[in-house]
Structures are given as structure tokens and as C-alpha cells.
Design an enzyme around this catalytic site. Structure first.
Site, PDB file in Angstrom:
ATOM      1  N   LYS A  13       0.868  -1.180   0.000  1.00 35.55           N
ATOM      2  CA  LYS A  13       0.000   0.000   0.000  1.00 35.55           C
ATOM      3  C   LYS A  13       0.905   1.230   0.000  1.00 35.55           C
ATOM      4  O   LYS A  13       1.964   1.226   0.653  1.00 35.55           O
ATOM      5  CB  LYS A  13      -0.847  -0.055   1.280  1.00 35.55           C
ATOM      6  N   SER A  72      -9.540   1.182   2.991  1.00 39.61           N
ATOM      7  CA  SER A  72      -8.680   1.979   2.143  1.00 39.61           C
ATOM      8  C   SER A  72      -7.609   1.181   1.396  1.00 39.61           C
ATOM      9  O   SER A  72      -7.070   1.686   0.414  1.00 39.61           O
ATOM     10  CB  SER A  72      -8.023   3.072   2.980  1.00 39.61           C
ATOM     11  N   SER A  78      -9.616  -1.323   7.112  1.00 41.30           N
ATOM     12  CA  SER A  78      -9.006  -1.048   5.803  1.00 41.30           C
ATOM     13  C   SER A  78      -8.211  -2.186   5.171  1.00 41.30           C
ATOM     14  O   SER A  78      -7.834  -2.095   4.009  1.00 41.30           O
ATOM     15  CB  SER A  78      -8.098   0.185   5.899  1.00 41.30           C
TER      16      SER A  78
END
Lengths: 457, 95
Positions: A78, A153, A177
């Protein structure tokens, strides 16, 4: 070469037996990204040169007999993990050109094992969102249905794993997330116990809730990555030493509060089927109650923005690019609207006059939520429910009312408030992916993963 | 609904500026979230301790000695001078 459905274990076997080299494997993944990512848009940055260099080094390590489970295996991060000398944007205009000056501890640990870094994946700006639509750059699409969001996310990481653009990926989880996008994309996502994995070198959102973890094809892979990244770190004072005892107990708690109003019928049906399958496997299913469940989301939306408002104060335009003339101008121009809203919410609830009524109240509510779990865990080993109350929704569908979007995290946020480990595993339903959420006791990941693996097999 | 004046004040405290075109949207979503989180007022928390963190946090002390590292934090500074971060003047002489 064929890379579809490769897992860490199967890729490791292939490398060990000499079926392919890490350079061949890495080249195949880079090619896949080139072909497929134009459509999915999971990657913010593809670190091709770094990946090929690491793959060559990994092949040398393998030749020397210095191989671990992760040596030579391509993964993605990420884009809020710092990788030295590579861009780290947090999908924000504020950090569009920021080059990381050091490696996050997790990155360093994987690097030492000879892992290969394919690139950085998309997220909602500063990890604030549940759909990846709040990225300042572009929205990522769900590989299982391109009309739909991949969740967030860590949506880029989940989409990259689901679309075979990496073997596994790293995400972060502040309120769901890792687990919610894993659920939406039909892959496995593990949020470890708060304090097991170092957060050093990961861009902070809400420090008392943030935790790093893997997104993988199956539970065994999640375990392999978790074992590799956990451990005490002198650069993160919240990491703790612990020993987990072996357990063969197989009691699953089902809280009635997780099946209340607002749960999609299809999701409910799938979870009921999963409960039945567990019962057939010999699990004892126990009714439990988490009476403060309905307050978790309100509690979270006070605590997380409050901590975010403090963490994001560092973005003043002096130390991380932009320009030195005008702190307000920098923040106004380069932060997106969701980020601004959360900074302001946090500022509001921490300001004098509102501190006791909002922030302090939320910290007390957090205690009640934590106590609920402690009570329930006196009777059971894990708690089972849905990861998300809804199916993956369509792009643009939940843009109007912020609360509609926030409600998709209703089952995941309480886990962060209580600091517990939890995993989302795909249910065996037809159609759009549905995640089964298993919540474990603090520092008992082995027991949690064992029970998750029973279903996953 | 929260007033524009209040939003402007919170923005100021946050080192942000809310432009005219964004004001209505901000007021609307800010109010909808505040309305939702007010739910906590239903809870009786009289004898309940606060949980700021689930981990017992202790200050970690170490010798104040620099370690070897090749981390160039200064490379991302927007302006620096003599190995210091350069910022705008914040203290002024009234005269």
C-alpha cells in the site's frame, strides 16, 4: 509462464524446485501488471527496476541455499509504506513527489528475506475511506466486477492480489481497511493484534488504532507473512513481546448484534451457511452478546479523526515538499475534501468546550466496547460475523452522504478500538464476494488462523 | 446545522481554509457526522475509565547518542540552510 492463482507456498515450491527463477516470476508479474492494470488501476507506482534488481539478488540467495518462504516472491505495498528512494504518496497531492528517505520496518524485514517489491498500491487519501474513491489520483476497480469498488482503504492491495498482479500485498487497517477490501475482492485480509507489527515507516493515520497486515490468496499465506513481519521494534514503542500458547479449542461465538437491521440478506445468508459448515466441522457454536456494538462506529468517528488531526499536523509544507510560503495555502490546496473534513472533525472534538462531551466520552465508550469482547472471550475462542454489512457497491454509489459510506465499516471498527486480531476470509457463495469476519483474542493469532484455515481448506 | 462561522473557525484552528464553493457541502456532511456521533450521549459512562490506548504505554529511554544511518531526512525539506530546516520568520520585533 502461468501465474494465475499462484500462492506464496506454490511460488516457493516452484522456485525451490527450479521450475522457474525469481527473475522469470517477477517478469511475468510485471507483464501482467502492464496488461491488466490499465483497467484495474491498482498501482500508483510500479517499481520495475527495483523489482528486477531484487529478483536477481533473490536468485543468488536461492543458489547459495539461503532461501526462506518469501525469498524471490513478488509482492506489493500500500502506498503508505516507506520504501527507501521510492515515491510514497499516501495517494495524496500533498506527497505527490515525496521520496521516502528510509525503509519502514516491515519493508526492511521482507527485504532481508529476499522479497521482491513490484510497486505501491492505491488507497483512499491517507487511508481515509472505504472504497478507494477518495484517492487523489484515481479510483481502483474491483477485479471481480469492474463496475464496483474494491473497498478501502487498502483497495489497491486487495485488487492487486485478486487480479494476480502480485502474490501477496501489505495493507494497513485503522477501522477495517485491510479486511473490508479483502472481503470485497474475495481474498484474505489479516489485521493483527495492536502491538504485534511495527508501524515505523508507515504514514500514520490514527496511532492508537493503526495496524499493518497482509492481504493474501489464502490463510496459510497470511500466516507466513504475519510471522515474517511481526516482532518488537525499537522504533515503535507500542510493539510488545509475547508468547502464544498452543490451543485446540474450537468454540465460535456468534453475537446477535451482528445480525441486526442494516445487514444485506445475501450477506446474512452466506454467513449463516458458514456457521453451519463450521458446526459440521465439529465447532461448538455459542450465542454471545456484544451489547455496545451499536456505539462502535460513533466512538470510532470521534477517536480516529481526533488522532488524525494531530498526526496530519506535520504536513505543513516545510518538511515534506510543497513550498514554505503559506502553511494554510499548502494544506488547503493539497489535501482532499475527506482529509480536510476529518482533520476539522478531530480539531472540533478536541477543542475546549467539546473535549469532554465528545473525545473523553468516546474514550470511555471504547472501554465499554473492549469490555464486551473480554466478557465474550471468557466463553469462546473466536467471534464470527460478516466483514461488511453490504456487498461491494458500485463506483459513485455512496458519495452523497458520508454516513452511508462509513456504515460499511460497522463490524470492523470495534476490533481496532479493542486492539484485537481479526481476519476476513472469502465465503464459498456464488456471485459477488462476501467476507467472513473472524475475531480473535489479543496475541492469539495462531488460534485465530487455525480456525480460519479450517474453513479455507 | 452547524453555521458557516463555526466551520470557518474550526478551519482556522486546523490551518485550513474552506472556500465559498465548498462551504455548503462541508456544513452538510459535518453536521450529519456530528448528529450521528451524538449517539454516545445515550451511554452512562459515570464510573468508566477512559481507554486512550489498548497497550500500557511507557516512555522508552535511551542514551542520547546518534546511531549510524544513511537516512537523508533533509532531502525532502522545501528549503534548508547550513543543515537546518528553513522556515519563515515567526517572531517579530514590535518596533
Amino acid at each position: 509462464m502461468k501465474i494465475e492463482n499462484l500462492t506464496i507456498k506454490s511460488a516457493h515450491e516452484g522456485l525451490k524446485n527450479g521450475d522457474f527463477t525469481s527473475v522469470e516470476l517477477t517478469t511475468a508479474y510485471l507483464k501482467k501488471i502492464e496488461e491488466k492494470d490499465e483497467e484495474i488501476r491498482a498501482f500508483v507506482t510500479v517499481t520495475k527496476d527495483l523489482a528486477l534488481k531484487q529478483a536477481k539478488e533473490a536468485d543468488e540467495m536461492i543458489k547459495r541455499g539461503e532461501m526462506t518462504m518469501l525469498t524471490g516472491i513478488p509482492c506489493a505495498f500500500k502506498d503508505n509504506y516507506l520504501i527507501k528512494d521510492e515515491k510514497c504518496t499516501a495517494s495524496s497531492k500533498f506527497l505527490e513527489n515525496y521520496i521516502a528517505p528510509y525503509n519502514a520496518t516491515v519493508v526492511e524485514k521482507l527485504k532481508k528475506q529476499g522479497a521482491v517489491f513490484l510497486g505501491k498500491t492505491n488507497l483512499d487519501e491517507f487511508a481515509m475511506g472505504s472504497s478507494c474513491e477518495k484517492s487523489a489520483f484515481f479510483a481502483t476497480k474491483n477485479p471481480r466486477d469492474l463496475q464496483r469498488v474494491p473497498g478501502g482503504s487498502s483497495g489497491g492491495s486487495a485488487a492487486a492480489v485478486a487480479a494476480d498482479m502480485c502474490v501477496y500485498a501489505l495493507g494497513t487497517d485503522t477501522g477495517g481497511s485491510i479486511r473490508q477490501p479483502a472481503s470485497f475482492c474475495g481474498v484474505v485480509g489479516l489485521k493483527p493484534t495492536y502491538g504485534t507489527v511495527s508501524r515505523n515507516g508507515i504514514i500514520a493515520f490514527a496511532s492508537s488504532l493503526d495496524q499493518a497486515g497482509p492481504i493474501t490468496k489464502n490463510v496459510t499465506d497470511a500466516q507466513i507473512v504475519f510471522e515474517a513481519i511481526k516482532g518488537v521494534d525499537e522504533y515503535d514503542s507500542t510493539t510488545v513481546e509475547y508468547v502464544e500458547e498452543e490451543s485446540n479449542s474450537f468454540k465460535i461465538g456468534v453475537p446477535k448484534e451482528y445480525f441486526a437491521e442494516g445487514l444485506d440478506e445475501k450477506v446474512k445468508e452466506s454467513i449463516m451457511v458458514a456457521i453451519d459448515q463450521y458446526r459440521k466441522m465439529g465447532a461448538e457454536i455459542v450465542d454471545v452478546s456484544l451489547p455496545h456494538t451499536e456505539y462502535a462506529l460513533a466512538c470510532y468517528y470521534i477517536i480516529a479523526p481526533a488522532e488524525a488531526s494531530a498526526n496530519l499536523a506535520r504536513f505543513d509544507g516545510l518538511r515534506y515538499g510543497q513550498n514554505i510560503d503559506g502553511i494554510i495555502e499548502n494544506r488547503t490546496n493539497y489535501f482532499g475534501s475527506e482529509v480536510k473534513k476529518r482533520i476539522m472533525l478531530g480539531t472540533y472534538t478536541l477543542s475546549s468546550g467539546y473535549y469532554d462531551a465528545f473525545y473523553k466520552k468516546a474514550l470511555k465508550a471504547r472501554t465499554l466496547i473492549k469490555n464486551d469482547f473480554e466478557e465474550a472471550f471468557k466463553k469462546v475462542d473466536v467471534i464470527l460475523g460478516p466483514t461488511s454489512p453490504c456487498l461491494p457497491f458500485k463506483l459513485g454509489e455512496k458519495q452523497e452522504d458520508p454516513m452511508a459510506m462509513y456504515l460499511s465499516d460497522i463490524y470492523t471498527v470495534s476490533v481496532n478500538l479493542a486492539g484485537l486480531p481479526a481476519i476476513s476470509i472469502p465465503s464459498k457463495n456464488e456471485g459477488l464476494p462476501i467476507g467472513i469476519h473472524l475475531i480473535g483474542q489479543p496475541f492469539k493469532e495462531k488460534a485465530l488462523l487455525k480456525i480460519a484455515n479450517n474453513y479455507d481448506r | 446545522m452547524i453555521s458557516s462561522e463555526e466551520i470557518k473557525n474550526i478551519a482556522k484552528l486546523s490551518y485550513l481554509e474552506i472556500k465559498e464553493g465548498e462551504m455548503e457541502e462541508m456544513r452538510k456532511s459535518f453536521s450529519s457526522i456530528l448528529e450521528y456521533v451524538k449517539k454516545l450521549q445515550e451511554l452512562n459512562t459515570d464510573d468508566i475509565e477512559a481507554t486512550p490506548s489498548v497497550i500500557e504505554l511507557e516512555s522508552v529511554m535511551r542514551e542520547d547518542v546518534a546511531k549510524d544511518n544513511d537516512c537523508d531526512l533533509m532531502s525532502s525539506f522545501s528549503r534548508s540552510k547550513n543543515n537546518y530546516l528553513e522556515v519563515k520568520k515567526i517572531l517579530y520585533n514590535e518596533d
